[in-house]
Design a protein around this motif. Structure first.
Motif, PDB file in Angstrom:
ATOM      1  N   SER A  87      -5.847  10.284  -7.607  1.00 55.23           N
ATOM      2  CA  SER A  87      -5.068  10.571  -6.392  1.00 55.23           C
ATOM      3  C   SER A  87      -4.618   9.321  -5.664  1.00 55.23           C
ATOM      4  O   SER A  87      -3.793   9.389  -4.750  1.00 55.23           O
ATOM      5  N   GLY A  88      -5.167   8.173  -6.045  1.00 54.81           N
ATOM      6  CA  GLY A  88      -4.848   6.935  -5.355  1.00 54.81           C
ATOM      7  C   GLY A  88      -5.755   6.653  -4.180  1.00 54.81           C
ATOM      8  O   GLY A  88      -5.636   5.602  -3.529  1.00 54.81           O
ATOM      9  N   GLU A  89      -6.684   7.561  -3.900  1.00 56.42           N
ATOM     10  CA  GLU A  89      -7.625   7.354  -2.795  1.00 56.42           C
ATOM     11  C   GLU A  89      -8.517   6.160  -3.057  1.00 56.42           C
ATOM     12  O   GLU A  89      -8.884   5.411  -2.138  1.00 56.42           O
ATOM     13  N   ARG A 131       0.825  -1.216   0.000  1.00 52.90           N
ATOM     14  CA  ARG A 131       0.000   0.000   0.000  1.00 52.90           C
ATOM     15  C   ARG A 131       0.855   1.260   0.000  1.00 52.90           C
ATOM     16  O   ARG A 131       0.540   2.236  -0.677  1.00 52.90           O
ATOM     17  N   GLU A 132       1.919   1.250   0.770  1.00 51.70           N
ATOM     18  CA  GLU A 132       2.780   2.433   0.842  1.00 51.70           C
ATOM     19  C   GLU A 132       3.432   2.710  -0.508  1.00 51.70           C
ATOM     20  O   GLU A 132       3.572   3.868  -0.922  1.00 51.70           O
ATOM     21  N   SER A 143       1.196  -3.894  -8.099  1.00 57.24           N
ATOM     22  CA  SER A 143       0.381  -2.729  -7.759  1.00 57.24           C
ATOM     23  C   SER A 143      -0.900  -2.750  -8.577  1.00 57.24           C
ATOM     24  O   SER A 143      -0.969  -3.409  -9.613  1.00 57.24           O
ATOM     25  N   TYR A 156       2.197   1.930  -3.444  1.00 51.55           N
ATOM     26  CA  TYR A 156       1.194   2.463  -4.365  1.00 51.55           C
ATOM     27  C   TYR A 156       0.856   3.911  -4.036  1.00 51.55           C
ATOM     28  O   TYR A 156       0.634   4.733  -4.936  1.00 51.55           O
ATOM     29  N   THR A 157       0.851   4.241  -2.757  1.00 52.14           N
ATOM     30  CA  THR A 157       0.631   5.635  -2.364  1.00 52.14           C
ATOM     31  C   THR A 157       1.710   6.531  -2.940  1.00 52.14           C
ATOM     32  O   THR A 157       1.431   7.635  -3.429  1.00 52.14           O
ATOM     33  N   ALA A 158       2.948   6.039  -2.920  1.00 57.02           N
ATOM     34  CA  ALA A 158       4.052   6.813  -3.501  1.00 57.02           C
ATOM     35  C   ALA A 158       3.856   6.998  -5.000  1.00 57.02           C
ATOM     36  O   ALA A 158       4.096   8.085  -5.543  1.00 57.02           O
ATOM     37  N   LYS A 202     -10.655  10.783  -7.332  1.00 58.78           N
ATOM     38  CA  LYS A 202     -10.283   9.772  -6.341  1.00 58.78           C
ATOM     39  C   LYS A 202      -9.369   8.713  -6.944  1.00 58.78           C
ATOM     40  O   LYS A 202      -8.423   8.249  -6.292  1.00 58.78           O
ATOM     41  N   ALA A 255       1.007   7.071  -6.621  1.00 60.03           N
ATOM     42  CA  ALA A 255      -0.083   8.032  -6.812  1.00 60.03           C
ATOM     43  C   ALA A 255       0.382   9.450  -6.544  1.00 60.03           C
ATOM     44  O   ALA A 255      -0.004  10.389  -7.258  1.00 60.03           O
ATOM     45  N   GLN A 256       1.220   9.625  -5.528  1.00 56.26           N
ATOM     46  CA  GLN A 256       1.736  10.958  -5.205  1.00 56.26           C
ATOM     47  C   GLN A 256       2.619  11.498  -6.324  1.00 56.26           C
ATOM     48  O   GLN A 256       2.700  12.722  -6.509  1.00 56.26           O
TER      49      GLN A 256
END
Length: 356
Positions: free
Chosen positions: A116-118, A42-43, A86, A45-47, A113, A49-50
């Motif tokens: 942004s990866g939300e 998850r971390e 991912s 994938y958050t990166a 959404k 998206a950021q």
């Protein structure tokens, strides 16, 4: 090779550096060892998206960069080289379906959404063991969708399903009326049979009668990008191994028979790259997409099948062991070859497009 502008070169280099340093194959090993059903970090994938990767094909008005399909393909290719697990491809395709067929209200609700990866999205299309969008039994009555979808990618982490029903595509949120049954495939990624039983469904009413085909063509091309990255990595890894491995007091790379096999693979890789980049350019230009998609995915199937098999063979017996990464590429390759159409299906589709 495709001619890139300065921004695309920067994007490719950034993706390559991130994948190499932050998401090597060792990271996939950790994901696999965790046994988590969602099968990705998850971390990480958050990166992604950021860095804006989830919104590359999303319009700027809805939170994306609208940087084009060639740019999206560059990122996916680099991630494919390291087998990065991912939901980026799945989410990009879900966003694409909404861009092509969604109302302004649907776009405003979901695209920011997804970009942004939300929110994580995926496609739920096939209902049998083989890709066949002509046979869809799922149906909608009174705004409620019922049906079963087999082998849905990234299903365990999905917030939003884009579901193919007999009369079009629908948006279904993961919740009431949605049940997942895990499918264990050889690539150790997230796959599930998803059953919809009276799930609330919101139709994508735009895009015309060709909406499903248009979405699937994009799925084929983007999947081919991942396969291209994998093929390049297998080639590079195998070549490096042949240059180091000594047998009969000689480096393997000095044997002419092996040189010929690698030369053949190099030619195949060049053909594959040409077909895949041709597909991306067709998407950006809007011209000849169905033919380009069939060519890109069928050529990706052919070359990656050969490349992954030869990679194992040229590594010898150790290529079959879990200690070496080369086997992971073959396992992922076999899953992707079957996704959105195997070679025989795509050749038939190409012939039908031409009226044969």
């Amino acid at each position: 090779m495709a001619v890139l502008n300065e921004e695309q070169e920067m994007l490719r280099d950034m993706a390559r550096e991130w994948a190499t340093n932050e998401s090597p194959v060792a990271a996939f090993r950790k994901v696999r060892a965790s046994g988590a059903p969602e099968a990705f970090d998850r971390e990480a994938y958050t990166a992604m998206a950021q860095m804006g990767w989830a919104g590359i094909v999303v319009p700027e008005a809805h939170g994306g960069s609208d940087f084009g399909w060639l740019s999206a393909g560059l990122v996916v290719e680099e991630l494919g080289k390291t087998l990065t697990a991912s939901p980026l491809v799945a989410t990009t395709l879900a966003a694409t379906a909404i861009v092509l067929g969604g109302s302004e209200e649907q776009k405003a609700k979901w695209l920011p959404k997804l970009a942004s990866g939300e929110t994580i999205g995926t496609l739920a299309i096939d209902e049998g063991p083989h890709h066949n969008p002509a046979k869809i039994a799922a149906s909608v009555s009174g705004g409620k969708l019922s049906g079963t979808k087999a082998f849905v990618h990234e299903a365990h982490s999905t917030d939003l399903f884009v579901v193919a029903a007999a009369d079009g595509l629908y948006l279904v949120e993961n919740g009431d009326g949605v049940a997942l049954s895990t499918r264990k495939l050889t690539d150790q990624r997230s796959h599930a049979e998803v059953t919809f039983d009276g799930a609330a469904a919101d139709k994508l009413a735009g895009g015309g009668d060709s909406l499903l085909d248009d979405v699937l063509d994009r799925a084929r091309i983007l999947t081919a990008c991942e396969m291209l990255g994998m093929a390049q990595a297998v080639f590079d890894t195998t070549l490096e191994y042949l240059k180091q491995r000594v047998q009969f007091n000689q480096v393997l790379a000095t044997f002419q028979a092996l040189q010929h096999r690698m030369a053949d693979l190099f030619g195949d890789l060049a053909m594959m790259r040409s077909a895949v980049e041709g597909g991306l350019q067709a998407l950006d230009s809007g011209f000849g997409i169905p033919r380009a998609a069939a060519i890109a995915k069928s050529e990706a199937n052919r070359v990656l099948h050969t490349m992954s098999r030869e990679g194992i063979q040229l590594h010898g017996g150790i290529g079959m062991t879990d200690e070496y990464d080369i086997g992971f590429y073959l396992k992922r390759a076999r899953v992707l070859e079957a996704s959105w159409g195997n070679t025989s299906y795509l050749r038939d589709r190409f012939a039908r497009i031409g009226g044969y």
